[in-house]
Design a protein around this motif. Structure first.
Motif, PDB file in Angstrom:
ATOM      1  N   GLU A 396     -60.392 -18.334 -31.571  1.00  0.00           N
ATOM      2  CA  GLU A 396     -59.141 -18.412 -30.818  1.00  0.00           C
ATOM      3  C   GLU A 396     -59.137 -17.563 -29.543  1.00  0.00           C
ATOM      4  O   GLU A 396     -58.822 -18.082 -28.468  1.00  0.00           O
ATOM      5  CB  GLU A 396     -57.960 -18.007 -31.708  1.00  0.00           C
ATOM      6  CG  GLU A 396     -56.631 -18.006 -30.967  1.00  0.00           C
ATOM      7  CD  GLU A 396     -55.465 -17.633 -31.852  1.00  0.00           C
ATOM      8  OE1 GLU A 396     -54.369 -17.422 -31.299  1.00  0.00           O
ATOM      9  OE2 GLU A 396     -55.624 -17.553 -33.077  1.00  0.00           O
ATOM     10  N   HIS A 426     -57.559 -23.632 -30.606  1.00  0.00           N
ATOM     11  CA  HIS A 426     -56.384 -23.588 -31.483  1.00  0.00           C
ATOM     12  C   HIS A 426     -56.467 -24.600 -32.621  1.00  0.00           C
ATOM     13  O   HIS A 426     -57.114 -25.635 -32.532  1.00  0.00           O
ATOM     14  CB  HIS A 426     -55.140 -23.876 -30.635  1.00  0.00           C
ATOM     15  CG  HIS A 426     -53.846 -23.647 -31.356  1.00  0.00           C
ATOM     16  ND1 HIS A 426     -53.516 -22.449 -31.921  1.00  0.00           N
ATOM     17  CD2 HIS A 426     -52.803 -24.479 -31.603  1.00  0.00           C
ATOM     18  CE1 HIS A 426     -52.318 -22.529 -32.475  1.00  0.00           C
ATOM     19  NE2 HIS A 426     -51.872 -23.755 -32.314  1.00  0.00           N
ATOM     20  N   SER A 427     -55.778 -24.234 -33.713  1.00  0.00           N
ATOM     21  CA  SER A 427     -55.509 -25.091 -34.865  1.00  0.00           C
ATOM     22  C   SER A 427     -56.771 -25.357 -35.685  1.00  0.00           C
ATOM     23  O   SER A 427     -57.737 -24.605 -35.612  1.00  0.00           O
ATOM     24  CB  SER A 427     -54.839 -26.391 -34.414  1.00  0.00           C
ATOM     25  OG  SER A 427     -54.253 -27.059 -35.505  1.00  0.00           O
ATOM     26  N   ARG A 448     -55.603 -25.056 -26.630  1.00  0.00           N
ATOM     27  CA  ARG A 448     -54.179 -25.254 -26.874  1.00  0.00           C
ATOM     28  C   ARG A 448     -53.426 -25.579 -25.593  1.00  0.00           C
ATOM     29  O   ARG A 448     -52.509 -26.429 -25.584  1.00  0.00           O
ATOM     30  CB  ARG A 448     -53.578 -23.993 -27.488  1.00  0.00           C
ATOM     31  CG  ARG A 448     -52.101 -24.115 -27.843  1.00  0.00           C
ATOM     32  CD  ARG A 448     -51.478 -22.761 -28.123  1.00  0.00           C
ATOM     33  NE  ARG A 448     -51.454 -21.925 -26.931  1.00  0.00           N
ATOM     34  CZ  ARG A 448     -50.918 -20.706 -26.883  1.00  0.00           C
ATOM     35  NH1 ARG A 448     -50.398 -20.176 -27.979  1.00  0.00           N
ATOM     36  NH2 ARG A 448     -50.918 -20.014 -25.764  1.00  0.00           N
ATOM     37  N   ASP A 449     -53.783 -24.926 -24.489  1.00  0.00           N
ATOM     38  CA  ASP A 449     -52.970 -24.967 -23.271  1.00  0.00           C
ATOM     39  C   ASP A 449     -53.417 -26.028 -22.274  1.00  0.00           C
ATOM     40  O   ASP A 449     -52.772 -26.203 -21.244  1.00  0.00           O
ATOM     41  CB  ASP A 449     -52.992 -23.593 -22.600  1.00  0.00           C
ATOM     42  CG  ASP A 449     -52.488 -22.495 -23.528  1.00  0.00           C
ATOM     43  OD1 ASP A 449     -51.553 -22.765 -24.305  1.00  0.00           O
ATOM     44  OD2 ASP A 449     -53.042 -21.384 -23.485  1.00  0.00           O
ATOM     45  N   LEU A 472     -55.198 -31.410 -31.983  1.00  0.00           N
ATOM     46  CA  LEU A 472     -56.071 -30.272 -32.236  1.00  0.00           C
ATOM     47  C   LEU A 472     -56.421 -30.119 -33.714  1.00  0.00           C
ATOM     48  O   LEU A 472     -57.201 -29.238 -34.063  1.00  0.00           O
ATOM     49  CB  LEU A 472     -55.401 -28.984 -31.735  1.00  0.00           C
ATOM     50  CG  LEU A 472     -55.223 -28.896 -30.218  1.00  0.00           C
ATOM     51  CD1 LEU A 472     -54.377 -27.676 -29.855  1.00  0.00           C
ATOM     52  CD2 LEU A 472     -56.559 -28.836 -29.509  1.00  0.00           C
TER      53      LEU A 472
END
Length: 582
Positions: A396, A426-427, A448-449, A472
């Protein structure tokens, strides 16, 4: 009938014992026993699909006969020759509109073994694609533990309801509006018990870990769960004080058997200490190679505390304790959102995979990559072209390189890694063999972004695609007849690379709580939560080969155990299905 050799007779006797749950020859090995798991489901064209388990102990020469019973009439054998290539059968002669029952009998050298339990269905072409277990109300559930609660060799279910989650991070936290309840249901839908976790356990996955497994070897699974007492919430609604326990519940009744203190909140002194000490996990490992141990963990992002217990004589006995306060800093903040157990060094005993760090079977630090907290990590035979196991990480925290990487599970040595900076991987990601054109498992992660930053790699690190695979955290399951998993995206079951218009039946509805091989042959079931119902989706696609029940693979079974807590990840196996193993 021709004469039966002593060898064949002994083999068949072994099959009978395995099928009907006699005590294993090595009584010190407490692996669970299973029956044939026969399932019968009508197909859309009016036939009935029948599937059953091949067991790890079954000899290669074992074959099966399939029988159909209608009412009180004598059963009719459906196959002309014993079935050996697969463990399924498509019955196209069952009378329409009537309920029938199907069962199988093992065959070795013309000697018949005992009949399996029966599975019933109506040949009406109206199967929705799932088996339904009604809940006690119109609610949903978040997690499901899968184990045999009553020693009948069939899998039962312990759910945690409702399907709602609060994260301890201050930007996401909010007061719980109600409490979590654990509920147990038999395989046939019978409701067994409910246990309210109360206000001492906030309503989020990190406050409320539980696992379901036969911990004492009596054939009946227990429920291990984090508990508290009373209502210790502060004025804001947070629980920052009060007793905390690891409690063992009887799987059949839900009554507490024993309890010990949970690893303490002490030592978490950061301004965000609440977020850090509220990260709790549970797992199961065979630390001695024969007997299951409970692994209890507190902490993920900095301090990590771990205790191992065995359940003997109705009491929890500590085996070892570990924390990272006196370890090298590379062991700090290496925790994951999942716990794995696997024999990574080949000594016959499980190691505990905390995330980017691994503990040996004796509770001593084995290795750490020092890469930091992985949002996902998968362990298995990811690259079948090299010996041993591998671990795929999606790290992460942003860093210059290796936030997506494959490492040697024995040493932690990085085999390949992403060579560009990332911000926030992420995830749950995904690690599964989904592409038949590539050897081994494919590895998928994303930012994530940045929605346009996704990477699907082969097992040797080559980028296959940068397309979005389905968010994700895409899910996957062994569903059709090949050894690759199919993707579960938007309620559709899809082969990798194919259009959503070419999805396989049926349409999957609800929150996916588990993917596991709980019925029939080696293909997986998809367990979902819809309001008031637990659904078990199971395939009716005829198989082309056979292999042992995946739940008898050690890595796969413990992955399914751990799926009752933490972020969900599809279970892995200790061998590559496409190139070897039953």
């Amino acid at each position: 009938m021709r004469s039966i050799s002593v060898f064949c007779l002994l083999v068949l006797l072994g099959i009978c014992c395995t099928t009907f749950g006699a005590v294993p020859t090595d009584a010190s090995d407490s692996r669970e026993l299973l029956d044939r798991g026969v399932v019968a489901r009508p197909t859309a064209d009016g036939k009935v699909y029948v599937g059953w388990r091949l067991l790890e102990s079954d000899p290669d020469a074992l074959a099966f006969n399939v029988y159909r019973r209608t009412g009180d009439a004598a059963a009719v054998k459906l196959n002309t020759r014993p079935i050996q290539r697969t463990t399924d059968f498509l019955d196209d002669a069952a009378e329409k509109g009537k309920e029938h029952a199907w069962f199988v009998r093992p065959v070795v050298a013309e000697l018949l073994g005992p009949p399996s339990r029966e599975a019933k269905a109506v040949a009406d072409g109206k199967d929705p694609g799932y088996i339904s277990i009604p809940l006690q109300g119109d609610y949903t559930f978040q997690k499901v533990g899968i184990a045999d609660l009553d020693d009948d060799r069939r899998y039962d279910f312990v759910i945690k309801q409702p399907n709602a989650n609060i994260d301890p991070w201050y930007k996401y936290w909010k007061p719980a509006q109600e409490t979590y309840k654990l509920e147990a249901y038999r395989h046939d839908g019978k409701f067994l018990w409910r246990h309210d976790l109360g206000w001492a356990i906030e309503r989020g996955i990190w406050y409320s870990p539980y696992v379901v497994y036969d911990l004492d070897g009596d054939g009946k699974a227990e429920v291990a769960v984090k508990t508290g007492e009373g209502d210790p919430r502060d004025p804001d609604g947070k629980v920052t004080s009060g007793p905390e326990y690891l409690t063992i519940l009887d799987g059949q009744t839900g009554r507490p058997i024993t309890r010990v203190d949970w690893p303490s909140r002490e030592g978490f002194k950061d301004p965000h200490a609440y977020n850090y000490f509220c990260r709790n996990q549970l797992g199961v490992a065979y630390l001695d190679g024969k007997t299951p141990s409970l692994i209890v963990e507190r902490g993920t992002y900095n301090i990590i505390k771990v205790v191992a217990y065995q359940l003997r004589g109705g009491k929890l006995h500590p085996q070892w304790r570990w924390d990272n306060t006196d370890e090298d800093r590379k062991y700090w903040g290496q925790g994951a959102h999942w716990m794995h157990a696997a024999d990574v060094d080949g000594d016959g005993r499980d190691e505990v995979l905390l995330g980017s760090a691994v503990l040996d079977h004796d509770g001593k630090a084995l290795w750490s990559t020092g890469l930091g907290h992985p949002d996902h990590c998968y362990v298995g035979d990811i690259d079948p072209g090299r010996p041993g196991l591998e671990i795929y990480y999606g790290i992460e925290p942003g860093q210059a390189k290796n936030t997506m990487c494959l490492v040697d599970a024995k040493t932690g040595r990085i085999l390949w890694g992403h060579q560009e900076p990332t911000r926030h991987i992420h995830s749950s990601g995904l690690c599964s063999d989904i592409d038949p054109a590539q050897p081994g498992s494919e590895c998928y992660s994303g930012e994530r972004d940045f929605k346009d930053q996704r990477w699907l790699r082969d097992c040797q690190g080559r980028v296959l695609s940068t397309d979005d695979l389905g968010g994700l955290a895409p899910r996957a399951a062994y569903w059709d007849a090949d050894p690759q998993r199919e993707l579960l995206i938007g309620g559709r079951i899809l082969n990798y690379g194919e259009s959503r218009d070419r999805s396989l039946p049926p349409k999957v509805e609800g929150h996916i709580a588990a993917v596991a091989d709980v019925l029939g042959d080696w293909r997986e079931e998809v367990i979902t939560s819809v309001p008031g119902e637990l659904r078990i989706y199971t395939t009716t696609i005829p198989a082309t080969d056979r292999r042992a029940c995946l739940m008898q693979d050690p890595i796969y079974r413990i992955d399914v155990v751990c799926a009752a807590m933490g972020y969900f990840q599809v279970p892995m196996t200790s061998y590559d299905l496409a190139t070897g193993g039953k």
